[in-house]
Scaffold this motif. Structure first.
Motif, PDB file in Angstrom:
ATOM      1  N   SER A 143      12.293   6.072  11.301  1.00 25.91           N
ATOM      2  CA  SER A 143      12.931   6.242   9.985  1.00 25.91           C
ATOM      3  C   SER A 143      12.978   4.917   9.245  1.00 25.91           C
ATOM      4  O   SER A 143      12.755   4.856   8.034  1.00 25.91           O
ATOM      5  N   ALA A 144      13.259   3.834   9.982  1.00 22.92           N
ATOM      6  CA  ALA A 144      13.301   2.503   9.377  1.00 22.92           C
ATOM      7  C   ALA A 144      11.928   2.114   8.839  1.00 22.92           C
ATOM      8  O   ALA A 144      11.819   1.495   7.772  1.00 22.92           O
ATOM      9  N   PHE A 145      10.874   2.480   9.577  1.00 23.06           N
ATOM     10  CA  PHE A 145       9.520   2.194   9.092  1.00 23.06           C
ATOM     11  C   PHE A 145       9.261   2.907   7.773  1.00 23.06           C
ATOM     12  O   PHE A 145       8.755   2.298   6.821  1.00 23.06           O
ATOM     13  N   VAL A 146       9.601   4.182   7.709  1.00 25.71           N
ATOM     14  CA  VAL A 146       9.314   4.980   6.513  1.00 25.71           C
ATOM     15  C   VAL A 146      10.040   4.416   5.298  1.00 25.71           C
ATOM     16  O   VAL A 146       9.432   4.163   4.248  1.00 25.71           O
ATOM     17  N   GLU A 147      11.344   4.192   5.410  1.00 29.17           N
ATOM     18  CA  GLU A 147      12.109   3.769   4.243  1.00 29.17           C
ATOM     19  C   GLU A 147      11.746   2.358   3.791  1.00 29.17           C
ATOM     20  O   GLU A 147      11.686   2.082   2.587  1.00 29.17           O
ATOM     21  N   SER A 148      11.464   1.457   4.735  1.00 33.95           N
ATOM     22  CA  SER A 148      11.128   0.084   4.352  1.00 33.95           C
ATOM     23  C   SER A 148       9.721  -0.019   3.782  1.00 33.95           C
ATOM     24  O   SER A 148       9.466  -0.835   2.896  1.00 33.95           O
ATOM     25  N   THR A 149       8.801   0.802   4.286  1.00 36.56           N
ATOM     26  CA  THR A 149       7.448   0.842   3.708  1.00 36.56           C
ATOM     27  C   THR A 149       7.505   1.370   2.283  1.00 36.56           C
ATOM     28  O   THR A 149       6.863   0.832   1.373  1.00 36.56           O
ATOM     29  N   LEU A 150       8.291   2.422   2.067  1.00 34.51           N
ATOM     30  CA  LEU A 150       8.457   2.968   0.715  1.00 34.51           C
ATOM     31  C   LEU A 150       9.092   1.944  -0.219  1.00 34.51           C
ATOM     32  O   LEU A 150       8.714   1.837  -1.388  1.00 34.51           O
ATOM     33  N   GLY A 151      10.055   1.187   0.304  1.00 33.18           N
ATOM     34  CA  GLY A 151      10.685   0.152  -0.507  1.00 33.18           C
ATOM     35  C   GLY A 151       9.685  -0.884  -0.982  1.00 33.18           C
ATOM     36  O   GLY A 151       9.739  -1.337  -2.133  1.00 33.18           O
ATOM     37  N   GLN A 152       8.760  -1.261  -0.102  1.00 32.28           N
ATOM     38  CA  GLN A 152       7.720  -2.224  -0.473  1.00 32.28           C
ATOM     39  C   GLN A 152       6.745  -1.632  -1.493  1.00 32.28           C
ATOM     40  O   GLN A 152       6.346  -2.294  -2.453  1.00 32.28           O
ATOM     41  N   PHE A 158      10.821  13.787   1.996  1.00 29.86           N
ATOM     42  CA  PHE A 158       9.811  14.275   1.051  1.00 29.86           C
ATOM     43  C   PHE A 158       8.772  13.215   0.700  1.00 29.86           C
ATOM     44  O   PHE A 158       7.676  13.543   0.242  1.00 29.86           O
ATOM     45  N   LEU A 159       9.098  11.940   0.916  1.00 29.32           N
ATOM     46  CA  LEU A 159       8.164  10.859   0.599  1.00 29.32           C
ATOM     47  C   LEU A 159       7.434  10.316   1.826  1.00 29.32           C
ATOM     48  O   LEU A 159       6.610   9.414   1.699  1.00 29.32           O
ATOM     49  N   SER A 160       7.744  10.848   3.001  1.00 30.17           N
ATOM     50  CA  SER A 160       7.196  10.297   4.241  1.00 30.17           C
ATOM     51  C   SER A 160       5.674  10.361   4.296  1.00 30.17           C
ATOM     52  O   SER A 160       5.031   9.516   4.920  1.00 30.17           O
ATOM     53  N   LYS A 161       5.066  11.353   3.631  1.00 26.13           N
ATOM     54  CA  LYS A 161       3.604  11.466   3.639  1.00 26.13           C
ATOM     55  C   LYS A 161       2.960  10.196   3.102  1.00 26.13           C
ATOM     56  O   LYS A 161       1.940   9.723   3.623  1.00 26.13           O
ATOM     57  N   ALA A 215       4.276   7.143   3.124  1.00 21.09           N
ATOM     58  CA  ALA A 215       4.478   6.049   4.077  1.00 21.09           C
ATOM     59  C   ALA A 215       3.472   6.123   5.219  1.00 21.09           C
ATOM     60  O   ALA A 215       2.914   5.098   5.640  1.00 21.09           O
ATOM     61  N   PHE A 216       3.218   7.316   5.731  1.00 16.60           N
ATOM     62  CA  PHE A 216       2.271   7.446   6.838  1.00 16.60           C
ATOM     63  C   PHE A 216       0.814   7.313   6.361  1.00 16.60           C
ATOM     64  O   PHE A 216      -0.051   6.902   7.130  1.00 16.60           O
ATOM     65  N   GLN A 217       0.571   7.641   5.109  1.00 19.39           N
ATOM     66  CA  GLN A 217      -0.745   7.375   4.521  1.00 19.39           C
ATOM     67  C   GLN A 217      -0.968   5.867   4.480  1.00 19.39           C
ATOM     68  O   GLN A 217      -2.061   5.367   4.742  1.00 19.39           O
ATOM     69  N   CYS A 218       0.098   5.159   4.159  1.00 21.34           N
ATOM     70  CA  CYS A 218       0.052   3.696   4.115  1.00 21.34           C
ATOM     71  C   CYS A 218      -0.190   3.132   5.518  1.00 21.34           C
ATOM     72  O   CYS A 218      -0.960   2.178   5.693  1.00 21.34           O
ATOM     73  N   LEU A 219       0.442   3.722   6.534  1.00 17.10           N
ATOM     74  CA  LEU A 219       0.245   3.280   7.909  1.00 17.10           C
ATOM     75  C   LEU A 219      -1.198   3.501   8.352  1.00 17.10           C
ATOM     76  O   LEU A 219      -1.805   2.629   8.994  1.00 17.10           O
ATOM     77  N   ALA A 220      -1.761   4.651   8.010  1.00 17.87           N
ATOM     78  CA  ALA A 220      -3.147   4.953   8.373  1.00 17.87           C
ATOM     79  C   ALA A 220      -4.104   3.945   7.738  1.00 17.87           C
ATOM     80  O   ALA A 220      -5.074   3.496   8.373  1.00 17.87           O
ATOM     81  N   ASP A 221      -3.825   3.566   6.480  1.00 16.46           N
ATOM     82  CA  ASP A 221      -4.654   2.575   5.804  1.00 16.46           C
ATOM     83  C   ASP A 221      -4.545   1.221   6.493  1.00 16.46           C
ATOM     84  O   ASP A 221      -5.550   0.520   6.675  1.00 16.46           O
ATOM     85  N   TYR A 222      -3.347   0.860   6.897  1.00 15.72           N
ATOM     86  CA  TYR A 222      -3.119  -0.401   7.599  1.00 15.72           C
ATOM     87  C   TYR A 222      -3.882  -0.421   8.918  1.00 15.72           C
ATOM     88  O   TYR A 222      -4.574  -1.398   9.248  1.00 15.72           O
ATOM     89  N   GLU A 223      -3.785   0.668   9.669  1.00 14.57           N
ATOM     90  CA  GLU A 223      -4.463   0.760  10.958  1.00 14.57           C
ATOM     91  C   GLU A 223      -5.983   0.718  10.789  1.00 14.57           C
ATOM     92  O   GLU A 223      -6.691   0.105  11.601  1.00 14.57           O
ATOM     93  N   SER A 224      -6.489   1.371   9.742  1.00  9.36           N
ATOM     94  CA  SER A 224      -7.927   1.387   9.481  1.00  9.36           C
ATOM     95  C   SER A 224      -8.451  -0.015   9.190  1.00  9.36           C
ATOM     96  O   SER A 224      -9.493  -0.433   9.712  1.00  9.36           O
TER      97      SER A 224
END
Length: 483
Positions: free
Chosen positions: A104-113, A435-438, A440-449
């Motif tokens: 949860s901390a990952f999702v909210e802080s990524t969205l904040g950025q 509702f915004l988590s998609k 954040a995880f799209q952002c994570l996938a881009d980071y991993e790629s």
């Protein structure tokens, strides 16, 4: 007033919020393929990457500021309270909240950025920003901003100040009115110095005190190493309802473990994204991973240190909701930092009381600074288009007043006010990040790629189809013009 807020908390902290916190954390963990395990080494690496910029702070300073908010009286007094009303098993449920809450901390802080802005030369971001830009719900964003200003500016500082006054009085016999004056003056000096002064103070104090506190706990565990297996077995038995003495309060163990876990590590509550948004990074997921790690530091390390010291020494009390004693290990001490002071004083006469008082002072005081920064960020959000400089000044004096009020009033009232603030923010933020988590995880996938390609990840919002990330788009355009 305590009764009134007790009734409010019965609604705010109903089982629905407990299930929401745990359910959201489990959903995000599964959705992110348990990123809190997969990227643990990356989290640690990112903490020490990056530098301070003219408009932002370093990832380490951002971590220190969020830890200033996470590591506070909840790590000492909060753990003691959880064990008192939920039994030893409450500590286990705090661990569960931390593990799931890291996602949860990952999702909210990524969205904040992603949705942060530059306001008056400083990076600003948080739930109000991503609710407006990501969900397109400005009224909802204003509700969160107002709730956060009231919670962090008026309700929550009193909990920290009250705990400081209580522990200082126990250790040094200093009157609470004297403590109130000292806190007010020190707080005024720092908050009138702006973001940089808050960040410098937090980054200097928080890591040092956290390490010192954990080292003392390890010392106590080592000299009582023969009791460790039974302590862990007691925690597990109590958490799962197998213990003959504490099995009857299984529901309270879960409720208090989750409540104090959320209060302490703040995952999903919506506070951490404010400080994490101020960090200078090349990709939002970097700060998201750093903030996931901060939850571990708060609960797995610091909260566990408190719980272990209490349980291994047996200096704690447990009582039913009706106030009937189930276990009594210390007499004449109310639920709070007094338990920890009693435990350490028994093992280190003449030192234990003082150490806990000093540790709690720095933990709680830096948390008050973090609360001020969070409230001030939401004032900045409201003031983005219409200048109301008087609001920031009013907020400064309101926080100072809340600290003085909390110092001079009872712990019960202070905790009731704090619980109300935390609960309201958690309700509003968890619904939004679900509702915004998609994104954040799209952002994570881009980071991993990008990491898989061997390059330092850089965020390109337009290429990913993410709208309203103006700061990042302007940054890319500025870099391209230079090149």
């Amino acid at each position: 007033m305590s009764e009134l807020f007790g009734q409010i908390n019965a609604i705010v902290w109903s089982p629905a919020l407990v299930f929401l916190c745990l359910g959201a954390g489990l959903f995000f963990s599964i959705r992110g393929r348990f990123l809190q395990i997969r990227h643990f080494r990356e989290m640690i690496r990112l903490v020490f990457q990056g530098k301070v910029s003219e408009t932002g702070i370093s990832p380490f300073q951002a971590l220190s500021m969020t830890l200033a908010g996470r590591v506070g009286t909840g790590n000492i007094a909060g753990v003691a309270t959880a064990i008192t009303f939920g039994g030893p098993g409450a500590l286990f449920w705090m661990w569960v909240v931390a593990f799931l809450g890291a996602s949860s901390a990952f999702v909210e802080s990524t969205l904040g950025q992603i949705y942060k802005e530059k306001i008056n030369g400083e990076y600003r971001g948080g739930p109000a920003f991503y609710i407006e830009k990501g969900l397109g719900m400005k009224r909802y964003a204003w509700v969160f901003a107002f709730t956060t200003i009231v919670s962090c500016g008026l309700l929550l500082p009193g909990v920290q100040a009250n705990a400081i006054a209580d522990s200082v009085n126990t250790a040094f016999s200093i009157d609470t009115s004297v403590t109130a004056v000292i806190l007010a003056l020190l707080l005024a000096f720092i908050i009138f110095g702006g973001l940089r002064r808050i960040a410098l103070f937090a980054s200097a104090v928080v890591p040092f005190m956290a390490i010192a506190y954990i080292c003392v706990a390890l010392f106590i565990i080592l000299i009582n190493i023969d009791r460790v297996p039974e302590m862990f077995w007691l925690i597990i038995r109590s958490a799962l309802g197998f213990d003959s003495a504490f099995g009857a309060i299984l529901g309270l163990a879960i409720m208090w473990g989750v409540r104090r876990g959320v209060y302490s590590n703040e995952a999903g509550q919506g506070t951490a994204p404010h400080a994490s948004s101020a960090a200078s990074v090349s990709h939002p997921a970097k700060q998201g991973l750093v903030q996931a790690f901060s939850v571990y530091v708060d609960t797995i390390f610091v909260c566990s240190s408190t719980g272990f010291m209490l349980l291994i020494t047996g200096l704690y009390n447990v009582e039913t909701a009706a106030g009937d004693a189930i276990y009594t290990g210390v007499v004449g001490v109310g639920a709070g930092p007094g338990y920890v002071q009693a435990a350490l004083e028994g093992l280190m006469p003449g030192i234990g009381n003082i150490f806990v008082a000093v540790a709690l002072f720095f933990f709680a005081f830096t948390t008050i600074l973090a609360y001020y920064y969070i409230a001030e960020t939401n004032v900045s959000y409201i003031n983005r288009f219409v200048a109301r400089p008087w609001m920031s000044t009013v907020l400064k004096f309101a926080v100072i007043g809340a600290v003085v009020y909390g110092t001079l009033n009872t712990a019960e009232l202070a905790w009731s006010l704090g619980d109300t603030g935390v609960g309201l923010m958690a309700w509003l933020n968890i619904v939004a990040i679900f509702f915004l988590s998609k994104i954040a995880f799209q952002c994570l996938a881009d980071y991993e790629s990008q990491k898989a390609q061997g390059i330092d990840p850089v965020f390109h919002p337009t290429a990913m189809g993410i709208d309203n990330a103006e700061y990042w788009q302007e940054r890319l355009e500025a870099q391209e013009s230079i090149e």
